[in-house]
Design a protein around this motif. Structure first.
Motif, mmCIF file in Angstrom:
data_model
loop_
_atom_site.group_PDB
_atom_site.id
_atom_site.type_symbol
_atom_site.label_atom_id
_atom_site.label_comp_id
_atom_site.label_asym_id
_atom_site.label_seq_id
_atom_site.Cartn_x
_atom_site.Cartn_y
_atom_site.Cartn_z
ATOM 1 N N TYR A 57 0.807 -1.219 0.000
ATOM 2 C CA TYR A 57 0.000 0.000 0.000
ATOM 3 C C TYR A 57 0.842 1.271 0.000
ATOM 4 C CZ TYR A 57 -3.669 3.267 1.449
ATOM 5 O OH TYR A 57 -4.545 4.327 1.518
ATOM 6 N N ASP A 58 1.935 1.277 0.756
ATOM 7 C CA ASP A 58 2.739 2.497 0.911
ATOM 8 C C ASP A 58 4.187 2.094 1.178
ATOM 9 O OD1 ASP A 58 3.471 5.145 1.205
ATOM 10 O OD2 ASP A 58 2.754 5.311 3.271
ATOM 11 N N ALA A 59 4.831 1.549 0.154
ATOM 12 C CA ALA A 59 6.147 0.924 0.326
ATOM 13 C C ALA A 59 7.222 1.894 0.780
ATOM 14 C CB ALA A 59 6.577 0.249 -0.976
ATOM 15 N N ALA A 60 7.087 3.171 0.435
ATOM 16 C CA ALA A 60 8.116 4.149 0.794
ATOM 17 C C ALA A 60 7.759 4.942 2.039
ATOM 18 C CB ALA A 60 8.354 5.105 -0.375
ATOM 19 N N GLY A 61 6.627 4.619 2.668
ATOM 20 C CA GLY A 61 6.165 5.390 3.813
ATOM 21 C C GLY A 61 6.845 5.009 5.113
ATOM 22 N N ALA A 62 6.497 5.760 6.160
ATOM 23 C CA ALA A 62 7.125 5.562 7.467
ATOM 24 C C ALA A 62 6.785 4.202 8.071
ATOM 25 C CB ALA A 62 6.698 6.678 8.418
ATOM 26 N N GLY A 63 5.559 3.702 7.833
ATOM 27 C CA GLY A 63 5.167 2.417 8.400
ATOM 28 C C GLY A 63 5.996 1.276 7.845
ATOM 29 N N ALA A 64 6.139 1.232 6.513
ATOM 30 C CA ALA A 64 6.960 0.193 5.894
ATOM 31 C C ALA A 64 8.414 0.327 6.321
ATOM 32 C CB ALA A 64 6.839 0.273 4.370
ATOM 33 N N THR A 65 8.891 1.561 6.414
ATOM 34 C CA THR A 65 10.272 1.791 6.845
ATOM 35 C C THR A 65 10.505 1.242 8.247
ATOM 36 O OG1 THR A 65 10.440 3.776 5.474
ATOM 37 C CG2 THR A 65 12.008 3.569 7.285
ATOM 38 N N ALA A 66 9.539 1.456 9.136
ATOM 39 C CA ALA A 66 9.688 0.978 10.509
ATOM 40 C C ALA A 66 9.709 -0.544 10.566
ATOM 41 C CB ALA A 66 8.556 1.527 11.375
ATOM 42 N N TYR A 67 8.839 -1.210 9.801
ATOM 43 C CA TYR A 67 8.838 -2.673 9.842
ATOM 44 C C TYR A 67 10.078 -3.255 9.165
ATOM 45 C CZ TYR A 67 4.421 -3.303 12.204
ATOM 46 O OH TYR A 67 3.446 -3.323 13.171
ATOM 47 N N ARG A 68 10.625 -2.556 8.183
ATOM 48 C CA ARG A 68 11.922 -2.990 7.635
ATOM 49 C C ARG A 68 13.002 -2.922 8.716
ATOM 50 N NH1 ARG A 68 10.400 0.432 3.168
ATOM 51 N NH2 ARG A 68 9.713 -0.858 1.411
ATOM 52 N N ALA A 69 12.991 -1.814 9.462
ATOM 53 C CA ALA A 69 13.981 -1.650 10.525
ATOM 54 C C ALA A 69 13.811 -2.726 11.596
ATOM 55 C CB ALA A 69 13.855 -0.260 11.146
ATOM 56 N N LEU A 70 12.564 -3.077 11.910
ATOM 57 C CA LEU A 70 12.314 -4.120 12.903
ATOM 58 C C LEU A 70 12.833 -5.468 12.414
ATOM 59 C CD1 LEU A 70 11.025 -5.085 15.555
ATOM 60 C CD2 LEU A 70 8.880 -5.390 14.278
ATOM 61 N N ALA A 71 12.568 -5.805 11.157
ATOM 62 C CA ALA A 71 13.056 -7.071 10.602
ATOM 63 C C ALA A 71 14.577 -7.144 10.667
ATOM 64 C CB ALA A 71 12.574 -7.233 9.161
ATOM 65 N N GLU A 72 15.228 -6.032 10.358
ATOM 66 C CA GLU A 72 16.686 -5.994 10.419
ATOM 67 C C GLU A 72 17.172 -6.161 11.858
ATOM 68 O OE1 GLU A 72 20.612 -5.776 9.366
ATOM 69 O OE2 GLU A 72 18.855 -6.018 8.065
ATOM 70 N N GLU A 73 16.502 -5.496 12.793
ATOM 71 C CA GLU A 73 16.899 -5.577 14.201
ATOM 72 C C GLU A 73 16.735 -6.999 14.733
ATOM 73 O OE1 GLU A 73 16.014 -3.133 18.376
ATOM 74 O OE2 GLU A 73 15.097 -2.463 16.491
ATOM 75 N N ILE A 74 15.644 -7.653 14.362
ATOM 76 C CA ILE A 74 15.415 -9.029 14.804
ATOM 77 C C ILE A 74 16.444 -9.970 14.192
ATOM 78 C CG2 ILE A 74 13.830 -10.990 14.598
ATOM 79 C CD1 ILE A 74 11.526 -8.959 14.856
ATOM 80 N N SER A 75 16.711 -9.807 12.904
ATOM 81 C CA SER A 75 17.626 -10.727 12.221
ATOM 82 C C SER A 75 19.040 -10.632 12.779
ATOM 83 C CB SER A 75 17.623 -10.460 10.716
ATOM 84 O OG SER A 75 18.159 -9.184 10.414
ATOM 85 N N ARG A 76 19.407 -9.467 13.308
ATOM 86 C CA ARG A 76 20.736 -9.351 13.918
ATOM 87 C C ARG A 76 20.861 -10.264 15.134
ATOM 88 N NH1 ARG A 76 20.276 -3.601 12.877
ATOM 89 N NH2 ARG A 76 19.704 -3.252 15.060
ATOM 90 N N GLY A 77 19.735 -10.509 15.807
ATOM 91 C CA GLY A 77 19.757 -11.398 16.963
ATOM 92 C C GLY A 77 19.898 -12.862 16.600
ATOM 93 N N TRP A 78 19.717 -13.208 15.322
ATOM 94 C CA TRP A 78 19.857 -14.599 14.886
ATOM 95 C C TRP A 78 21.292 -14.948 14.522
ATOM 96 C CZ3 TRP A 78 15.322 -14.188 10.867
ATOM 97 C CH2 TRP A 78 14.108 -14.099 11.566
ATOM 98 N N GLN A 79 22.122 -13.943 14.348
ATOM 99 C CA GLN A 79 23.476 -14.182 13.835
ATOM 100 C C GLN A 79 24.446 -14.497 14.964
ATOM 101 O OE1 GLN A 79 24.321 -10.653 11.557
ATOM 102 N NE2 GLN A 79 22.679 -11.051 10.081
#
Length: 334
Positions: A312-334
């Motif tokens: 719906y809004d790929a460049a918006g703040a909501g998508a940006t925040a969930y991208r950041a969350l996915a990155e933050e979580i994935s760092r904990g898997w490494q």
């Protein structure tokens, strides 16, 4: 020489932009800073990068997350014993964020209200109950056969789904009469989870056998929390339930991935104060994600259109925040 560091307020004055804009970007991870709380510092080059990126309208192209030896097979339950905390929103959009990074994602709707199923564009009333989570659990309770793979559906959001059905409301009582009732979902997932990088389980805001199954089946728990006083009580109850799962030996390795602050309105003093208090009071013993999700009409709008925030809004703040969350979580898997 090391680049100078300036405060966010100094950066706003130097570059002629809103202080609140930079502060929000620092909170949700779009602007990389050093320090915490009100002591955040930022190099000018990072401010320039952020402002330059903000001029574009397209979503960023991100590198794929690495998969070394096949699928990761992580199972994460999204849970808190309170409604209205964006559990379904987070399950859907975090899953879409992982899918955008090249991971294979399975979502499980473990709630008889079927919100996740509907949000992904599937009408539960049109489904054969046998082809939903309800049907798979019934089959296992009756015959000990794991048939979850038979009910998995693909979606337009780039994730696979095990849909829910309203008949799941019966399953809690039926589980009460089932031997080893706490392990039903775990056993259903055993042959399926290794085919995916991440399995996300959406849950209802109730302390019952279905939620307990989701905790027993998971490697980790994500707790979405709105910065409201009543939500703190729900957090304490949820932590007690997680501890019970550990202490009883049902899932002693269950870890808390983190508390995700959701539906944040940074303009409200009570939200800002509670966010700071949660980070300071729980941050040393309970992980609190640096990323947070702001309240936005984009989320209900996207759900009304049966789309993830990325559609719906790929460049918006909501998508940006969930991208950041996915990155933050994935760092904990490494």
């Amino acid at each position: 020489m090391n680049e100078e560091l300036i405060t966010i307020k100094e950066a706003a004055a130097r570059y002629g932009v809103s202080y609140d804009r930079l502060r929000r970007a620092a909170w949700d991870g779009r602007l990389e800073t050093r320090g915490t709380g009100h002591a955040r510092l930022v190099p000018p080059s990072e401010v320039e990068r952020f402002l330059q990126a903000g001029r574009g309208k397209e979503a960023p192209e991100l590198p794929l997350l690495r998969r070394q030896d096949g699928p990761l097979g992580r199972i994460m339950t999204v849970a808190i014993l309170k409604g209205g905390t964006a559990k379904t929103t987070t399950t859907m959009n975090l899953g879409a964020a992982f899918a955008e990074r090249g991971l294979r994602v399975l979502l499980i709707d473990n709630d008889h209200q079927c919100s996740l199923t509907r949000t992904l564009g599937i009408e539960p009333a049109e489904l054969d109950p046998a082809h939903t989570l309800y049907g798979a659990m019934q089959t296992y309770m009756n015959s000990r056969k794991a048939t979850l793979s038979d009910v998995i559906m693909s979606t337009k959001s780039g994730v696979d789904l095990v849909p829910a059905h309203i008949r799941l409301s019966r399953t809690d009582k039926e589980l009460q009469l089932t031997s080893r009732r706490e392990y039903v979902l775990q056993q259903l997932l055993a042959p399926v989870a290794p085919l995916y990088d991440i399995v996300l389980i959406d849950t209802m805001p109730t302390n019952n056998n279905l939620v307990f199954n989701a905790l027993v089946a998971a490697h980790e728990v994500l707790i979405p929390l709105e910065p409201e006083p009543i939500a703190i009580e729900a957090l304490a109850l949820t932590l007690d339930e997680v501890q019970e799962v550990r202490d009883t030996g049902l899932n002693p390795g269950l870890r808390i991935a983190g508390v995700l602050l959701t539906q944040v309105d940074i303009r409200l003093v009570v939200h800002r104060d509670l966010m700071d208090n949660i980070r300071s009071d729980f941050g040393t013993e309970l992980p609190v994600f640096e990323t947070f999700i702001r309240r936005s009409p984009r989320f209900p709008e996207s759900q009304a259109r049966k789309q993830s925030i990325f559609q719906y809004d790929a460049a918006g703040a909501g998508a940006t925040a969930y991208r950041a969350l996915a990155e933050e979580i994935s760092r904990g898997w490494q």
